[in-house]
Design a protein around this motif. Structure first.
Motif, short mmCIF file in Angstrom:
data_model
loop_
_atom_site.label_atom_id
_atom_site.label_comp_id
_atom_site.label_asym_id
_atom_site.label_seq_id
_atom_site.Cartn_x
_atom_site.Cartn_y
_atom_site.Cartn_z
N GLY A 78 71.51 38.23 4.55
CA GLY A 78 71.39 36.90 5.15
C GLY A 78 71.40 36.89 6.66
N PRO A 79 72.34 37.63 7.34
CA PRO A 79 72.32 37.63 8.81
C PRO A 79 71.03 38.14 9.41
N LEU A 80 70.41 39.17 8.79
CA LEU A 80 69.14 39.68 9.30
C LEU A 80 68.04 38.64 9.17
N PHE A 81 68.00 37.95 8.03
CA PHE A 81 67.00 36.91 7.83
C PHE A 81 67.21 35.75 8.80
N ARG A 82 68.46 35.37 9.02
CA ARG A 82 68.75 34.28 9.96
C ARG A 82 68.37 34.68 11.38
N CYS A 83 68.62 35.94 11.73
CA CYS A 83 68.25 36.41 13.07
C CYS A 83 66.73 36.38 13.26
N PHE A 84 66.00 36.77 12.24
CA PHE A 84 64.54 36.69 12.31
C PHE A 84 64.08 35.24 12.47
N GLU A 85 64.74 34.33 11.76
CA GLU A 85 64.43 32.90 11.89
C GLU A 85 64.68 32.41 13.31
#
Length: 443
Positions: A78-85
């Protein structure tokens, strides 16, 4: 638009700690240390799950139809996906014109006793970035004090017991310490922004440096003291940790029950009373975990709509650091009295002195921050120096009240020599006394 550097720092520490923890647990498994492997994985995977839940809770994705986001969080990505967002929003913000903006009003920090109210347009992209920053700040605090802090304590204890510090373990301990210090720094910034929400707060670089040094000395000395005490008195450290956790966990609830306030219902509308109770218990657990290692910078107040006390209480700060210093000194004394042969080549008095000086250095940097570099120091009802002076006056007045009063007589004020020279009533000379001419005093 401000670069989302805090999001990048949070994700880097999260990923780096998790990867090194998995590598280190594999080395423990190869060496046959099953207990160290299990504890390392526990203190790594448990905060990972809590971070995923925090990001989902802040963004309110549980009640929205976003299956891809839920899947990424289930995979602990989740943190990696949020960072990409976040970086997608940041990169597209300069190229897309937003049709709708909201206007926020903030007051400036008073200058010369005057405070102006300014209006600022906030677009949808900037609002989304603000939500992401807030979510990652809270996730960093959870990662730091429910994961990195016990992990650093564990790895330092293993190093002392095995009398060996491997490269992987040293890297892991460095990352854990950075994560805790960063989480404590985010605690300070969150406390400032919550307490002074109606003001436009700008934290300068010197303030960040001062907080970083303050938290580094405070947390490093605290962890070393706990590990030294644990290495000689394993059963008694459980008592110390239990007393600390229970005290800080129950104190907000006790104050809430004593206030006779209604149960807080404004945390999240979608939550039931049971869900609200679970969230409040988790919040107090995090509060206890923070205060176990350092000053939390905020005080929980259950009967407040924001759940945070916005008053600046110097006496609570003073009492906390006084009691923590006494506790650290006592734990070091117990370690010195019960130290084993593994500390044969350690100069114990010098180590104790260094740790106590290190903790005093942390307190010094804290006082410097609040006195000179706090962004809202002009809003304080009293400064640190004034609060310390009033505390000293209070102590002096208390001692003056308890001091027995003895009326002074003229005889008491005379020295023994003067008493010998004082004539009695039967030897008073009848000679006239010498009169003084006022002109004799003129120069």
């Amino acid at each position: 638009m401000k670069f989302p550097g805090s999001v990048l720092a949070s994700v880097f520490l999260f990923v780096a700690e998790t990867v090194v923890a998995l590598y280190l647990s594999s080395t423990y498994r190869s060496a046959g240390d099953r207990m160290w492997q299990a504890l390392t994985l526990l203190f790594s995977l448990l905060p990972c799950a809590l971070v995923q839940l925090t990001l989902l809770f802040v963004h309110r994705d549980l009640s929205r139809d976003r299956p891809l986001v839920l899947l990424m969080h289930l995979l602990q990505l989740g943190p990696l996906f949020r960072c990409f967002e976040v970086f997608c929003i940041y990169c597209q913000s300069d190229h897309v014109e937003e049709p709708y903006v909201s206007i926020t009003k903030k007051r400036q920090i008073p200058k010369n006793g005057l405070s102006e109210e300014i209006e600022k347009e906030v677009g949808q992209a900037e609002g989304k970035l603000f939500t992401h920053r807030s979510a990652f700040s809270r996730a960093s605090v959870i990662q730091a004090f429910l994961g990195s802090a016990p992990q650093l304590t564990l790895q330092l204890y293993i190093s002392i017991v095995q009398q060996n510090v491997t490269v992987g373990r040293s890297i892991f301990m460095t990352l854990s310490l950075l994560s805790i210090v960063y989480g404590a720094l985010r605690c300070n910034i969150l406390a400032i922004k919550i307490k002074y929400d109606e003001y436009e707060v700008k934290v300068k670089l010197l303030a960040y440096i001062c907080i970083f040094l303050w938290r580094s000395f405070e947390i490093a000395t605290r962890v070393v003291v706990l590990v030294l005490f644990t290495s000689v008195l394993k059963s008694w450290v459980v008592v110390d940790v239990f007393i600390n956790f229970v005290t800080f966990f129950l104190s907000p609830w006790i104050l809430f029950w004593c206030s006779d306030s209604p149960f807080p219902e404004n945390i999240e509308k979608a939550l039931s009373r049971v869900g609200t109770t679970i969230v409040l218990c988790f919040l107090t657990l995090l509060y206890a975990g923070i205060n176990m290692f350092c000053w939390s910078a905020v005080q929980l107040k259950m009967n407040s709509p924001d759940l945070i006390s916005k008053s600046q209480n110097w006496y609570q700060l003073l009492v906390y650091y006084m009691l923590r210093f006494i506790e650290n000194a006592f734990l070091l004394l117990m370690w010195y009295l019960h130290k084993t042969d593994i500390y044969m080549y350690v100069c114990a008095p010098l180590l104790i002195l260094q740790l106590l000086i290190g903790y005093c250095t942390a307190i010094l940097f804290m006082l410097v921050f609040y006195q000179f570099f706090h962004p809202c120091k002009k809003l304080f009802p009293s400064s640190v120096s004034e609060g310390f002076q009033s505390w000293l006056r209070c102590i002096c007045c208390t001692q003056g009240i308890h001091k027995p009063y003895r009326p002074e007589t003229k005889t008491d004020q005379q020295s023994p020599e003067e008493r010998d020279e004082t004539p009695s009533s039967s030897k008073v000379s009848s000679a006239p006394s010498q009169t003084l001419n006022p002109g004799e005093f003129s120069v």
